[in-house]
Design an enzyme around this catalytic site. Structure first.
Site, PDB file in Angstrom:
ATOM      1  N   TYR A 161      -4.453  -1.224  -8.126  1.00 47.00           N
ATOM      2  CA  TYR A 161      -3.896  -1.188  -6.772  1.00 47.00           C
ATOM      3  C   TYR A 161      -3.200   0.148  -6.513  1.00 47.00           C
ATOM      4  O   TYR A 161      -3.410   0.787  -5.475  1.00 47.00           O
ATOM      5  CB  TYR A 161      -2.922  -2.348  -6.583  1.00 47.00           C
ATOM      6  CG  TYR A 161      -2.483  -2.559  -5.156  1.00 47.00           C
ATOM      7  CD1 TYR A 161      -3.346  -3.135  -4.232  1.00 47.00           C
ATOM      8  CD2 TYR A 161      -1.206  -2.189  -4.732  1.00 47.00           C
ATOM      9  CE1 TYR A 161      -2.951  -3.340  -2.920  1.00 47.00           C
ATOM     10  CE2 TYR A 161      -0.805  -2.390  -3.424  1.00 47.00           C
ATOM     11  CZ  TYR A 161      -1.679  -2.966  -2.523  1.00 47.00           C
ATOM     12  OH  TYR A 161      -1.281  -3.162  -1.209  1.00 47.00           O
ATOM     13  N   SER A 213       0.214   1.712   1.084  1.00 50.56           N
ATOM     14  CA  SER A 213       1.227   0.777   0.604  1.00 50.56           C
ATOM     15  C   SER A 213       2.457   1.551   0.187  1.00 50.56           C
ATOM     16  O   SER A 213       2.392   2.757  -0.069  1.00 50.56           O
ATOM     17  CB  SER A 213       0.685  -0.007  -0.598  1.00 50.56           C
ATOM     18  OG  SER A 213       1.691  -0.794  -1.205  1.00 50.56           O
TER      19      SER A 213
END
Length: 299
Positions: A155, A142
């Site tokens: 995350y 990401s």
């Protein structure tokens, strides 16, 4: 890798979003596809779409956090397709709460899927991939492996870990097995279901909205609306899938998706302590410029 024709590709998280469109675009190019997802209903929809292409398709109900299930998968694919050339470790989730308020189960859920799932899959498939004349492992990290925001500790931890693991593995393969390409994917805002499926209590949601009011004028009223706005406001996942596949063909170790991802990465490089402040300047404009239309070939 110049072409995907005749290759066999495994895609996790293929029930929707980037995973579904990776499968579709690969099938369009003549690759056999093995689609995996934890959601049988959405996985079946992906398979129905793939039936229009003249390629071999297999589907596997799979929780990537289940090490035993992943270890059993390569032989199933070999039995059905005869080989394995491409592994897309694409499945991902998030949980929206601050670390001190996060339930341990939710922390483990994110880490087990986002990071351990990548490790389990890579360990299971790499013995088969190194035997191929050309092959690739594509791990979805990401842009949140480059920058950090509050409320996403699990995350961030998982995606920073995926980045570190993947980049180190890429260096190892260049020394020992240069025919095995290793790629790390860094998407910006892609219109997927990740916000809709996030583990988040009502208290977490309300806290998130209060803290993020600086960045949005039209705050969603609940998580369902948040998920819809996130999905509708991002780059269409078919465009993201195309960028990933182009990056594999060009053998790019890092594949950034979206101008937002590229600018957020640049902001961190230029202003490592204050990069968040720069986002107020360009993020509203990027939201207007984001390419939300699907590829014509999948429309």
């Amino acid at each position: 890798m110049k072409s995907f024709a005749g290759k066999v590709a495994i895609i996790t998280g293929a029930g929707s979003g980037m995973g579904r469109y990776l499968a579709i675009l690969l099938a369009q190019e003549g690759a056999d596809v093995c689609v995996c997802d934890v959601n049988n209903e959405t996985l079946s929809k992906t398979v129905d779409i793939l039936r229009q292409f003249n390629v071999s398709v297999s589907s596997h109900l799979l929780d990537v956090a289940d090490k035993d299930s992943i270890e059993a998968l390569p032989q199933k694919i070999i039995d059905h397709h005869g080989k394995i050339d491409l592994v897309f470790n694409n499945a991902g989730v998030t949980a929206g709460s601050h670390f001190q308020d996060m339930q341990e189960d939710n922390w483990n859920w994110v880490i087990d899927i986002n990071f351990k799932g990548v490790i389990n899959s890579t360990r299971a498939f790499i013995p088969y991939l190194v035997k191929r004349p050309e092959a690739a492992i594509i791990n979805t990290s990401s842009i949140f492996a480059m920058v950090a925001v509050p409320g996403q500790t699990a995350y961030h931890a998982s995606k920073f870990a995926v980045r570190g693991f993947t980049e180190s593995l890429a260096l190892e393969m260049k020394q020992t097995n240069p025919n095995l390409q290793i790629h790390c994917v860094h998407p910006g805002h892609i219109g997927t279901n990740i916000a809709a499926t996030a583990r988040m209590s009502d208290e977490d949601f309300n806290d998130r909205q209060a803290r993020s009011s600086l960045f949005t004028k039209n705050a969603p009223k609940n998580q369902q609306e948040m998920g819809e706005l996130f999905r509708e406001g991002g780059m269409h996942p078919s465009k993201a899938a195309k960028i990933i596949l182009d990056g594999v063909k060009k053998n790019k170790t890092r594949i950034f998706i979206g101008l937002d991802a590229k600018l957020m990465d640049l902001s961190q490089r230029l202003f490592p302590r204050h990069y968040h402040k720069t986002w107020l300047l360009f993020m509203p404009l990027l939201a207007l410029l984001r390419d939300k239309k699907p590829l014509k070939s999948v429309d």
